[in-house]
Design an enzyme around this catalytic site. Structure first.
Site, short mmCIF file in Angstrom:
data_model
loop_
_atom_site.label_atom_id
_atom_site.label_comp_id
_atom_site.label_asym_id
_atom_site.label_seq_id
_atom_site.Cartn_x
_atom_site.Cartn_y
_atom_site.Cartn_z
N CYS A 1 0.83 -1.20 0.00
CA CYS A 1 0.00 0.00 0.00
C CYS A 1 0.87 1.26 0.00
O CYS A 1 0.44 2.31 -0.48
CB CYS A 1 -0.95 0.00 1.19
SG CYS A 1 -0.13 -0.14 2.79
N HIS B 1 -1.39 1.15 7.50
CA HIS B 1 -1.89 1.11 6.12
C HIS B 1 -1.83 2.50 5.52
O HIS B 1 -2.08 3.50 6.21
CB HIS B 1 -3.34 0.58 6.13
CG HIS B 1 -3.97 0.53 4.78
ND1 HIS B 1 -3.43 -0.18 3.73
CD2 HIS B 1 -5.10 1.09 4.30
CE1 HIS B 1 -4.21 -0.06 2.66
NE2 HIS B 1 -5.23 0.72 2.97
#
Length: 991
Positions: free
Chosen positions: A454, A819
């Site tokens: 990510c 994330h």
């Protein structure tokens, strides 16, 4: 009686004489009394009707027959018996063949005369059997039309129950054998009229007995799906479509597209023949059914059929546009076929050669409907040329032909294309695993998380949403496929044009991953961004050096080698990694990375003892902004100038060096950055952090400055000035600080207000000739210049406006976990130079309403690995309030040019901003076409496999893995969004 008949047949008599003879015959019919006379009279009229040489004789026969039946009903009923009718239908009459339409007309006339007689019921029963036999013999259109007229008037003759279903099926099949080989308009009209009578009969039967409809339609499909090469069904079947209730579309298409017994070859044949029906002049709703079947096949992912049929039939559909009677339906089908065929320009390019001729014809044909039709047609052509730009040699003559006609806006074109793609077709026929997940309503492509990637996905989407950078990358002509810029160009092309909802950037990950990044582990996206930009810069510099040592052979000047966008195509593959020459200023050796992201700082140190100043210039691609030690806003409450009170500085170098606090350094805030606040008195804002970065620092104690003039350590003041503003200003918030006590890196969770608009103070030499020229490579640190050189320069401060372009968010508690996702807005540098920049001068109390326009609510996008959704700027600002672990980490601002202002020496003239998306180069287009076709094949194979497994499967199905369903603070069970993201079955696919 024989003499009378001889007089009628003879052609020697004049018309008045014949009329006199007719009068006598009618009188004889009225006065006939014996059985022999009645038999002779019946025979006479039958011969006149069936064997008459011309229409006059047949007319006389009908008149005499009517008089005979009126005055001698019992005798007429006796002679016109069921046996006589049966002999007519099976054997004919004398030399007259039983398949002659005159036989049907004679029977039709006699039935009208006997309708009130009880014996006619027996005749009806005979006819019911015989008409079924007749249609099984495939009668010609004329006989079938006469028979349909008879059955329409006498519905008692139509077969019933099972025989009625069989009769309808056989009549449908009979229509499929109709063929017209004439060319005269009168004969064509007669043929169409005959077919219409037959189809009307079927319509009446379907209305009277609905149970016959579905078997009839099944027979239609069986006919048109036949793969027998010796059988070519007639397009006359199109006449039946208008009689099928439109409400049955959903049921019938579902039955066809989900029936596993229907083979692909049969479905392909059926679709091709339905498209042929567009040529039938009077049929209605043919286009509706064709489009419904196309959508149904796309919904169940039968893409192979769609591709084959489109390429086979697109030119035929286009040719129907020349005929006014069928052109509207043909345009509807053509539009759907072209707009949905988005994986390749092949279909569109098949019809391109005919576009100009059709436009010219529509302009001059004189029909009042042609003007409106031309507007619809040109809108379609604009959409297709937008979708497949990059073919000026094909499109130039088209643009010239339609230059005076309205052009749809870009937003409308994107909406039409997004809604029309095969992968966007909703499937109301399938359930569970048969439902496919296409692109979101945004039309943007996500990036598959390949296992804790990510960090890369958020940066790639941020760079992709940097409009000018993306357009320049796509316009580069690059030799070889191993350069990182080539891989980035290919990745951008896929993000812009793939039909996949999410693209897996495996090759780019391998090429761009820093060597010290462990595969599968979470990494710092800011570190990755710096590494990526530095690699791109160094790679281009290396290629520039290699180009410079080649022999200089100036190419011949040829204006025809330029495309309409002003770009020069590379010749013989010699131009590599460089933007088109005419778009670069002469002797400008800056790389694309420098021109887009490169800025310059001047660091000055003033000895507070002798006031001697030493300055040096150093480049930057991003500014690393430390948080103020007190974590409070210092922006406007403190005066400008150096502070005598030392403060701890938590900042690294300009290019993101150490984050460890340096003792002996102190900063005084300077209120240089102005912005339009969104909330009242935010606790901390991005301008506060920039002010803190640019504020003067006091060098004292252990960090005292060695002054060469004083020849000793002295207390000094260090200042930073931005002297060259980048096109894209990248700001990294240093949220990860080192805790010396616990020996861990902690995350600073302070909320930071992000202004949509901001001004950056840029110090520009008032005399351009005094600009420093000591920089050998703009990304290398310059040698310090003497204070005598720099101190004498007069610097004028310009306030450069910036508008927010992208924000990378980090969700989590540390840099080693969590994330990344990003917000992005598509900004063109020239699109709001007046309106947006004028908004920068709005007073603070009015500025908070500026960004909340209705359009902006859909201008912002949220990129979360595979998932792309619309959002609004308010969501960007409030994310930390709603999710405390989700904080802004990397911000990108786009510089805005004020009218009449040019900060960096004519960037507009130097081609920094491209107003439109560049056309795709052939190799990029070929790669996308190949992958789009592979994707359609994958979807089709997956759909077939799932359809076969669905009845026996009890497990739930979640498309595209699980990376899009995790909370913001997690990268999924396999890290970074669930690993494969739905592409883990590709290795099992073989084509």
């Amino acid at each position: 009686m024989d003499k009378i008949l001889e007089g009628l047949v003879s052609s020697d008599h004049s018309v008045p004489v014949k009329r006199a003879i007719v009068k006598k015959v009618v009188e004889a019919a009225e006065k006939a009394v014996t059985e022999e006379q009645c038999q002779a009279l019946f025979t006479l009229t039958t011969r006149l009707i069936l064997l008459g040489e011309d229409a006059f004789q047949r007319q006389i026969g009908f008149q005499v027959l009517e008089a005979y039946a009126r005055y001698h009903r019992p005798e007429f009923e006796h002679f016109f018996s069921k046996d006589f009718v049966l002999s007519l239908l099976q054997q004919g009459y004398g030399p007259l063949d039983r398949k002659d339409p005159a036989i049907i007309d004679y029977i039709h006339c006699c039935l009208r005369l006997l309708i009130s007689c009880p014996s006619v019921l027996e005749t009806f029963s005979v006819i019911q059997v015989e008409v079924l036999r007749m249609v099984c013999e495939r009668p010609e259109p004329a006989l079938c039309a006469h028979l349909s007229t008879l059955l329409s008037d006498f519905v008692q003759c139509i077969p019933r129950d099972k025989s009625g279903v069989l009769f309808c099926q056989q009549l449908v099949r009979t229509i499929s054998y109709f063929h017209c080989f004439v060319s005269q308009e009168r004969e064509l009209r007669e043929y169409v009229g005959q077919v219409t009578k037959v189809s009307t009969l079927l319509q009446n039967i379907w209305k009277a007995d609905p149970a016959t409809l579905l078997p009839s339609l099944q027979e239609v499909f069986a006919i048109i799906s036949s793969t027998d090469p010796s059988f070519d069904p007639s397009i006359s079947l199109a006449s039946l479509v208008q009689h099928i209730p439109v409400q049955m579309i959903t049921v019938l298409i579902k039955s066809l597209t989900t029936d596993h017994n229907v083979k692909d070859a049969s479905m392909t044949k059926a679709l091709c023949r339905m498209i042929d029906w567009l040529s039938w002049p009077l049929a209605q709703h043919v286009d509706t059914w064709v489009i419904a079947l196309l959508k149904g096949l796309a919904a169940v992912q039968k893409f192979t059929i769609l591709i084959d049929v489109t390429l086979l039939k697109i030119e035929l559909v286009f040719s129907r546009l020349w005929y006014p009677i069928v052109r509207q339906g043909a345009l509807a089908v053509l539009s759907h076929m072209l707009l949905s065929f988005q994986h390749s320009p092949e279909a569109f390019h098949l019809v391109v050669p005919h576009v100009v001729h059709l436009v010219q014809s529509l302009r001059t044909d004189g029909l009042h409907t042609s003007k409106a039709f031309l507007l619809q047609f040109t809108e379609l052509i604009h959409c297709m040329m937008y979708q497949y730009s990059g073919f000026p040699d094909l499109y130039d003559h088209i643009l010239e032909a339609i230059k005076d006609l309205p052009k749809p806006g870009e937003d409308k074109i994107k909406l039409v294309l997004n809604q029309s793609a095969w992968t966007s077709q909703s499937n109301s026929f399938a359930s569970g695993p048969l439902r496919q997940v296409g692109k979101s309503e945004t039309g943007k492509t996500g990036l598959v998380n390949l296992g804790n990637t990510c960090f890369m996905n958020s940066i790639i989407q941020t760079l992709f949403m940097a409009t000018d950078f993306r357009r320049h990358v796509l316009s580069l002509h690059i030799n070889g496929s191993n350069t990182l810029m080539k891989k980035l160009q290919l990745l951008f092309a896929f993000l812009a044009h793939t039909q996949r909802a999410a693209y897996a950037p495996k090759n780019f990950l391998e090429a761009s991953r820093p060597p010290w990044f462990n595969a599968g582990s979470q990494q710092d996206c800011s570190e990755y961004l710096r590494f990526l930009l530095d690699r791109l810069h160094e790679e281009e510099k290396t290629l520039q050096v290699l180009e410079s040592v080649k022999p200089k052979v100036p190419p011949p000047v040829d204006s025809s080698s330029k495309d309409p966008t002003g770009q020069t195509s590379p010749e013989n593959g010699e131009e590599s990694y460089l933007t088109p020459a005419e778009n670069k200023p002469e002797n400008d050796g800056r790389t694309l990375t420098e021109r887009m992201f490169g800025g310059k700082l001047i660091t000055g140190i003033r000895c507070m003892q002798c006031n001697c100043i030493s300055e040096k210039a150093e480049p930057f691609t991003d500014l690393s902004l430390a948080f103020c030690p007190s974590a409070t806003s210092q922006g406007s409450s403190q005066p400008e100038g150096p502070s005598e009170e030392p403060k701890v500085l938590c900042q690294g170098s300009v290019n993101g060096g150490s984050e460890v606090p340096e003792p002996g350094l102190a900063k005084a805030p300077a209120s240089n950055v102005h912005f339009v606040p969104v909330t009242n008195e935010p606790p901390l804002s991005v301008p506060d952090l920039v002010n803190y970065f640019l504020a003067p620092e006091i060098l004292d104690e252990e960090n005292a400055y060695f002054c060469e003039k004083c020849s000793s350590l002295q207390r000094a003041e260090r200042t930073m000035k931005v002297v060259s503003a980048p096109e894209y200003l990248i700001l990294t918030l240093l949220r990860f600080s080192y805790d010396a006590k616990c020996h861990v890196r902690r995350k600073i969770l302070d909320n930071v207000t992000i202004p949509p608009l901001m001004r950056l103070p840029v110090h520009v030499p008032s005399m351009p000739t005094q600009c420093s020229s000591t920089t050998s490579s703009p990304l290398q640190v310059d040698s310090p210049e003497s204070s005598e050189n720099l101190a004498k320069k007069e610097m004028a401060v310009h306030s450069v406006p910036y508008v927010l372009s992208s924000v990378v968010m980090h969700s989590g508690m540390s840099s080693e976990s969590g994330h990344y996702y990003s917000y992005g807005r598509n900004i063109n540098g020239a699109e709001c130079s007046l309106s947006t920049c004028s908004a920068l001068s709005i007073p603070p109390e009015q500025g908070d309403t500026q960004p909340n326009s209705g359009q902006e609510a859909r201008d912002w996008l949220l990129f979360n690995d595979s998932r792309v959704t619309f959002t609004c700027f308010q969501s960007v600002q409030n994310i930390t309030n709603r999710f405390p672990k989700d904080t802004a980490y990397v911000l990108m601002y786009r510089k805005q040019e004020l009218p009449g202002q040019n900060i960096n020496g004519g960037l507009m003239a130097n081609g920094m901003r491209l107003s439109t998306e560049p056309p795709l180069q052939k190799e990029l287009l070929d790669a996308i076409i190949k992958d789009n076709k592979l994707y359609l094949q994958e979807q089709e194979l997956n759909a077939r496999t799932q359809a076969l497994q669905a009845p026996s499967s009890s497990c739930s199905f979640r498309p595209n893995g699980s990376d899009d369903n995790n909370p913001p603070g997690s990268c999924g069970p396999s890290g970074g969004g669930g690993g494969g993201g739905g592409f883990n079955t590709i290795s099992r696919l073989v084509f």
